[in-house]
Design a protein around this motif. Structure first.
Motif, PDB file in Angstrom:
ATOM      1  N   SER A  24       0.818  -1.203   0.000  1.00  0.00           N
ATOM      2  CA  SER A  24       0.000   0.000   0.000  1.00  0.00           C
ATOM      3  C   SER A  24       0.860   1.264   0.000  1.00  0.00           C
ATOM      4  O   SER A  24       0.441   2.304  -0.495  1.00  0.00           O
ATOM      5  CB  SER A  24      -0.937   0.012   1.210  1.00  0.00           C
ATOM      6  OG  SER A  24      -0.213  -0.021   2.409  1.00  0.00           O
TER       7      SER A  24
ATOM      8  N   SER B  38      -7.154  -4.530  -5.727  1.00  0.00           N
ATOM      9  CA  SER B  38      -7.485  -3.139  -5.453  1.00  0.00           C
ATOM     10  C   SER B  38      -7.765  -2.383  -6.740  1.00  0.00           C
ATOM     11  O   SER B  38      -8.687  -1.557  -6.815  1.00  0.00           O
ATOM     12  CB  SER B  38      -6.334  -2.461  -4.696  1.00  0.00           C
ATOM     13  OG  SER B  38      -6.052  -3.142  -3.507  1.00  0.00           O
TER      14      SER B  38
ATOM     15  N   ILE C 254      -8.371   0.311   0.030  1.00  0.00           N
ATOM     16  CA  ILE C 254      -8.956  -0.914  -0.528  1.00  0.00           C
ATOM     17  C   ILE C 254      -7.999  -2.087  -0.338  1.00  0.00           C
ATOM     18  O   ILE C 254      -8.419  -3.212  -0.044  1.00  0.00           O
ATOM     19  CB  ILE C 254      -9.292  -0.720  -2.025  1.00  0.00           C
ATOM     20  CG1 ILE C 254     -10.417   0.306  -2.186  1.00  0.00           C
ATOM     21  CG2 ILE C 254      -9.714  -2.041  -2.665  1.00  0.00           C
ATOM     22  CD1 ILE C 254     -10.676   0.718  -3.623  1.00  0.00           C
ATOM     23  N   SER C 255      -6.698  -1.848  -0.485  1.00  0.00           N
ATOM     24  CA  SER C 255      -5.702  -2.896  -0.292  1.00  0.00           C
ATOM     25  C   SER C 255      -5.799  -3.481   1.115  1.00  0.00           C
ATOM     26  O   SER C 255      -5.689  -4.694   1.314  1.00  0.00           O
ATOM     27  CB  SER C 255      -4.286  -2.360  -0.524  1.00  0.00           C
ATOM     28  OG  SER C 255      -4.102  -1.994  -1.866  1.00  0.00           O
TER      29      SER C 255
END
Length: 813
Positions: free
Chosen positions: A494, A677, A704-705
């Motif tokens: 991320s 993602s 989202i990750s």
């Protein structure tokens, strides 16, 4: 990423420093001299002992993994004494247990069964006992004879039939265990029957806690003058739950058993030694060692049996020794994890927008992206499952890689160009343009489900197959370690996005290759030869090598070729993780180059991992004392490589190769997080719920990750319920939706008359076929044919449904 000369030199220097700091694994509680003495005692009785002592010694050696020469010795015994009543049953039982193939085992089981089928024979009782010991229900041999015995009066024959009945099914197993416990606790049965019931429970094991409490109470209350006394003590001690070994009941049972051993005049002391073999600890070794020595064993009437049982107990305790990683190994692993975080932090400062984050600005170099694709596809699942597949089933799956040139041609000239024609972030935009939003959403659902299951299986395999073999941890800790592994991966993924993924993938590829190479090198050093450990014949436990394709055979070369062809085409023609890498290159030529590099790297590493499997067979065949207690080479095929990392490699190297396994896992997890993602952001939020799109899209993709990682962790907790070796689990779970996903792309790209409804119906039909083939073996379809059958059904149904829809429309006009 540029891997320059200095980078390579730095890596080599690191390896040199680790080698320089190596030391041999820690000393074992059972010395090499004591192990050899116990082994020689068993082998001496095997070759020159009395008849039944030979049988007992052979069975102990088989349990311990020392099977050399046993088949030859007992085949000679069968030639000399195969018609001799009583002893012939022992011969056949040993030959059945030593058999290298199911067909050979069945031959000797049939010999025992033939005696059970003739109650008038004098060794009918011995045959009945041997069926129970072999785990074969007498009801499968002759239900009428078994019923007639169980409906008669209670004697030894009745007890053995009852014991054997347990192997008729799970329900019967539970019923028989309860019945045997009732017999042990009953005062109405004779001591002989109660003794045999306790003996059966000691052999069967795995009773529940409530049953154990009742059995232990019976042992404590049994008078020491009873014929059943030692056997009930032994059964209670062997069945003690791991968390109750220090309880007063367990301590009493063990002390009573040790007291029994002090009475050299009791023949039951042989049974006490078998209890110590199951649950004995290091502190029992002095007593056991004295019993192996001739001067002590000679005090006992059954001295050969005593020496055999004591030797067996010593070697079983040796098998239960625990190992841990050295501090240096942990240091290597920690430094590696810190390095991954630093890479993510470095690239977090360079990701200016979502295209930088998800596609690396479309300027990634083919060599780095190719290695990244390889590292993604050859995950820790491959790293762990391929050696295990070679160990268990042989080379057929690997020979199937001769299909790779055809795969390169099909993917490089028919699939990659289709994706390179569109300048998009998500591969599934193509589906919407051709067949509408419904097909795109179904593809998105298929992909996300596939990737969630894939990441969950990686977490499960890395923790439950690798880490458990390398580090002695309680199973209850597995979920916490899973969370830590995923959080580490989420953090560096991320932070840095796609460039961090590719960079770490390249590093992890080097570690992965080095791990396999170092393992082969160390095994070669162990045997003082580069080739002596390679098998000089096709191993008997492997499935026969067949070229043809057969949907009802698990492993043939044809099956492997078809499965690999379908997997590579489906994956590279529909999987966002693969398509994402092609789209990150500058042109079609670079994309093909990327796939070619990935394919070559995959071929080389699979061969390496297959050879690692051969090395593990040789190493653990020569050193069976390193196997887990009660396990054979084939019984723990998937865990041998991780186990070797701990006990076979020098200090420092163990940490490096362990890092390779965790590297492969994190490499794949990072790619899964990034691509999932990307799909959620592009195909769901932007397309369906634009109001949820954040003003800061880069921050949103990172969030989202994190969500994707949490879902994968939760799914990993249920993967262990799937049956089969690790490769079977991968095909049944991870690859379940590979073919259905490609069905959608096949219809969109290659079927000009495809309709949206027809394509959706085809995709769902493909899913249904994959599920019934994977979990219900529909039409006898074996594991390597799950994907091909699902692909075939999906395309056929999709084409028919599309044609039908076109026809209905034309008729309705």
């Amino acid at each position: 990423m540029n891997l320059g000369y200095r980078d390579v030199c730095l890596f080599l220097v690191l390896l040199f420093l680790i080698f320089a700091g190596c030391s041999a694994p820690e000393d074992r509680v059972v010395s090499g001299e004591l192990r050899q003495e116990a082994l020689e005692q068993l082998q001496s009785v095997l070759r020159s002992g009395q008849k039944w002592e030979k049988v007992h010694a052979a069975e102990c050696l088989l349990d311990l993994g020392y099977s050399q020469d046993i088949t030859d010795i007992f085949r000679e015994e069968e030639t000399l004494s195969g018609t001799e009543y009583y002893y012939r049953i022992g011969i056949w039982r040993v030959l059945a247990r030593a058999a290298a193939s199911p067909a050979e085992k069945q031959k000797w089981v049939d010999s025992v069964s033939s005696v059970f089928s003739k109650p008038e024979l004098p060794d009918h009782l011995h045959a009945t006992e041997s069926l129970a010991k072999l785990g074969i229900s007498p009801y499968r041999v002759s239900p009428s004879i078994a019923d007639s015995i169980l409906n008669s009066y209670h004697n030894s024959l009745w007890l053995y039939v009852l014991w054997g009945k347990a192997y008729s099914g799970e329900e019967e197993m539970n019923q028989v265990k309860s019945k045997l416990l009732d017999i042990v606790c009953s005062k109405k049965e004779t001591d002989t029957i109660r003794r045999l019931a306790a003996y059966a429970l000691r052999n069967m094991k795995n009773i529940n806690d409530e049953q154990w409490s009742a059995l232990a109470d019976a042992a404590c209350n049994e008078p020491d003058t009873s014929l059943a006394y030692t056997y009930i003590l032994s059964s209670a001690f062997v069945n003690t739950p791991a968390d109750s070994l220090v309880s007063p009941l367990a301590v009493y049972c063990k002390e009573a058993l040790l007291n029994e051993l002090s009475n050299s005049g009791k023949p039951e002391n042989y049974e006490a030694l078998f209890a110590l073999a199951e649950k004995g600890v290091d502190e029992d070794l002095p007593l056991l060692t004295s019993l192996v020595r001739e001067e002590t064993a000679a005090m006992y009437k059954n001295k050969e049996d005593i020496a055999v049982a004591a030797s067996n107990a010593i070697l079983r305790i040796d098998r239960r020794q625990k190992y841990t990683l050295h501090g240096i190994d942990w240091g290597v692993i920690v430094l590696y994890g810190i390095g991954m975080l630093l890479v993510g932090f470095y690239y977090s400062r360079k990701a200016r927008n979502t295209e930088d984050y998800l596609l690396g600005g479309r300027t990634m170099r083919p060599f780095a992206v190719g290695l990244s694709l390889f590292a993604t596809m050859v995950s820790s699942l491959s790293y762990l499952s391929y050696p295990g597949e070679m160990i268990l089933n042989g080379p057929a799956f690997f020979i199937g890689m001769i299909i790779f040139p055809l795969i390169y041609y099909i993917v490089g000239w028919f699939l990659i160009p289709k994706f390179m024609e569109m300048k998009a972030t998500s591969a599934y935009e193509l589906l919407e343009k051709r067949l509408g939003l419904g097909v795109r959403m179904l593809a998105t659902f298929f992909f996300l489900t596939l990737r969630f299951l894939w990441m969950a299986t990686i977490i499960y395999a890395t923790i439950n197959t690798a880490l458990v073999a390398i580090v002695d941890i309680p199973p209850s800790y597995a979920p916490y370690i899973s969370v830590f592994l995923m959080l580490l991966t989420i953090t560096y993924t991320s932070l840095g996005g796609f460039k961090a993924v590719v960079t770490t993938d390249v590093i992890q590829s080097i570690v992965l290759w080095s791990g396999a190479f170092l393992t082969i090198f160390v095994v070669s050093m162990h045997f003082n030869s580069l080739t002596a450990w390679l098998p000089d014949h096709y191993l008997e436990h492997w499935s026969p090598l067949r070229w043809g394709a057969d949907v009802q055979q698990r492993t043939t070369i044809g099956n492997a070729m078809v499965m690999l062809l379908v997997w590579f085409i489906c994956t590279n023609g529909s999987d966002q993780m693969a398509v994402q890498r092609y789209l990150s290159t500058k042109d079609l030529r670079a994309a093909r180059h990327t796939f070619g590099i990935s394919l070559i790297a995959t071929f080389v590493v699979k061969i390496f991992l297959a050879v690692v499997g051969l090395a593990m067979i040789a190493y653990f065949t020569a050193n069976p004392h390193f196997l887990d207690d009660g396990q054979s080479i084939t019984g723990q095929a998937d865990r041998l490589f991780p186990k070797f990392i701990l006990i076979g490699l020098p200090v420092g190297i163990s940490g490096l190769v362990a890092s390779g396994i965790f590297a492969a896992a994190m490499s794949s997890l990072s790619s899964g997080l990034n691509s999932s993602s990307s799909v959620i952001n592009e195909d769901i939020l932007k397309r369906l719920i634009p109001r949820l799109v954040s003003a800061n899209p880069l921050r949103q993709v990172k969030k989202i990750s994190v969500l994707v990682g949490i879902i994968a962790i939760l799914l990993s907790l249920v993967i262990g319920n799937v049956q089969g070796n690790l490769l079977d689990v991968v095909v049944k779970v991870v690859n379940l939706l590979v073919a259905p996903l490609f069905v959608l792309f096949f219809m969109a790209i290659f079927v000009p008359f495809a309709t949206s409804k027809g394509t959706i119906i085809g995709g769902l039909a493909s899913v249904a076929m994959a599920i019934v083939a994977a979990f219900w073996q529909f039409m006898g379809i074996t594991v390597l044919w799950i994907m091909p059958s699902a692909l075939f059904v999906g395309i056929v149904v999709g084409v028919i449904a599309s044609l039908s829809e076109k026809l209905i429309r034309s008729l309705s006009r």
